[in-house]
Design a protein around this motif. Sequence first.
Motif, short mmCIF file in Angstrom:
data_model
loop_
_atom_site.label_atom_id
_atom_site.label_comp_id
_atom_site.label_asym_id
_atom_site.label_seq_id
_atom_site.Cartn_x
_atom_site.Cartn_y
_atom_site.Cartn_z
N MET A 65 7.06 0.29 9.12
CA MET A 65 5.66 -0.11 8.95
C MET A 65 4.89 0.09 10.24
N LYS B 28 4.03 3.72 10.89
CA LYS B 28 3.16 4.40 9.92
C LYS B 28 1.79 4.62 10.51
N SER C 82 -8.47 6.02 -0.09
CA SER C 82 -7.91 6.32 1.23
C SER C 82 -8.20 7.74 1.70
N ALA D 177 -4.04 -5.56 2.97
CA ALA D 177 -3.35 -5.13 1.75
C ALA D 177 -4.03 -3.91 1.14
N LYS E 64 -3.30 -0.59 3.15
CA LYS E 64 -1.92 -0.08 3.09
C LYS E 64 -1.50 0.57 4.41
N GLY E 65 -1.76 -0.13 5.48
CA GLY E 65 -1.34 0.37 6.79
C GLY E 65 -2.45 0.98 7.61
#
Length: 380
Positions: free
Chosen positions: A22, A25, A283, A308, A311-312
């Motif tokens: 994570m 990323k 995104s 959330a 997503k990163g």
Amino acid sequence: MKQSNSLFFIAVLLSLVSCAKMEEKRYMPVNKNAMPEVVQLLDFLYSIQGKYTLTGIHNFASDINRYDQVVDSLTGKTPVIWGSDFSFNALGENQCDFRHCGPLNLTVPGNRTVPCEVLNLSTTQQRQLIVDAAIKKYHEGRIITLMWHCCWPTNGDDCNGDDIWRWADNLPSQEEWDELTTDGTELNNLWKKQMDGIAVYLKQLQAAGVPVLWRPFHEMNGVWFWWCNKPGENGFKKLWISMYNYLTDYHKLNNLLWVWNTNAPRNNPGDEAGPYADYYPGSDYVDVLAADVYHADWKQSHHDELVALGKGKIISLGEVGALPSTEVYENQPQWSWFMPWGYFILNSDNVKIAKDIYNHPRSVNLDMIDFSDQTYKLKK
């Protein structure tokens, strides 16, 4: 017992591996032709993600250094993030009612020693001041973020502020919105003409090698601006994607990191802000997800729900009124930067806490940035 211990250690190891993945990323800019300076800036933001928060301050064209100086006087620090607004000219008998957002033709808000006055500088002159200042600040190691309070397209850059602050009972109809977002219509062409005017200045920054955290049409999930309160596929999402394609593909602007800047969701009657996800264009069109927090509305959910959704991806505080408490600041570590809205830094509560927040161990000010080779990195 041995088997239980083995399973426990395997679970811990898998958890550590998952966390490491994570942390590693990182996304590339959504514009595949982004210039190297943009790629490097985004990479820098990922390198500090969850570890540090960059400090910022918004400044207005009519007094371009004022709030930098205020932060320095309160904290002894120069923020890393320098923000400003391409804005508009306020017309009508109630011009000064909109001084708070920094119209190009009015004296700076928050400066109580100066009465509200109309300035004699043109839109071109004022926007050029912003660009010239941004280039100078960039070479000092600052990170530039720009926004745009935009009149309804039929009015170009000059309008009564009520044309921008429509509120829920005066927002564009769906028919008007459909015309605005349909290529080739009269309204769509007027909107593109407005963007052509802004592109002139963004291209100057591109020619100077300046990457920009670009956050237009902010707080779209609220009910106050004309671009607000249009959820769903044919709502704000369509406007954002059209803007992205026009500035990226037609104008070839490759110096922008695209900051999709919401308002923190709230249920205040007549002053609502809807769920983030209802306005998210996806995104493929967003580099940074941001939220604006006013009224000291520091809910943990405002942070967690944006994390959330992204997503990163990087999240940030595009604008804040009240600074967070140190407890909130430490419990919401994914904010990559915060930026008080100009004169709000002078509010009594902010004056009391500013030194603690700007000097907090997780805060990064300009004196912690090594920009010696024109790349952003932390000093060792």
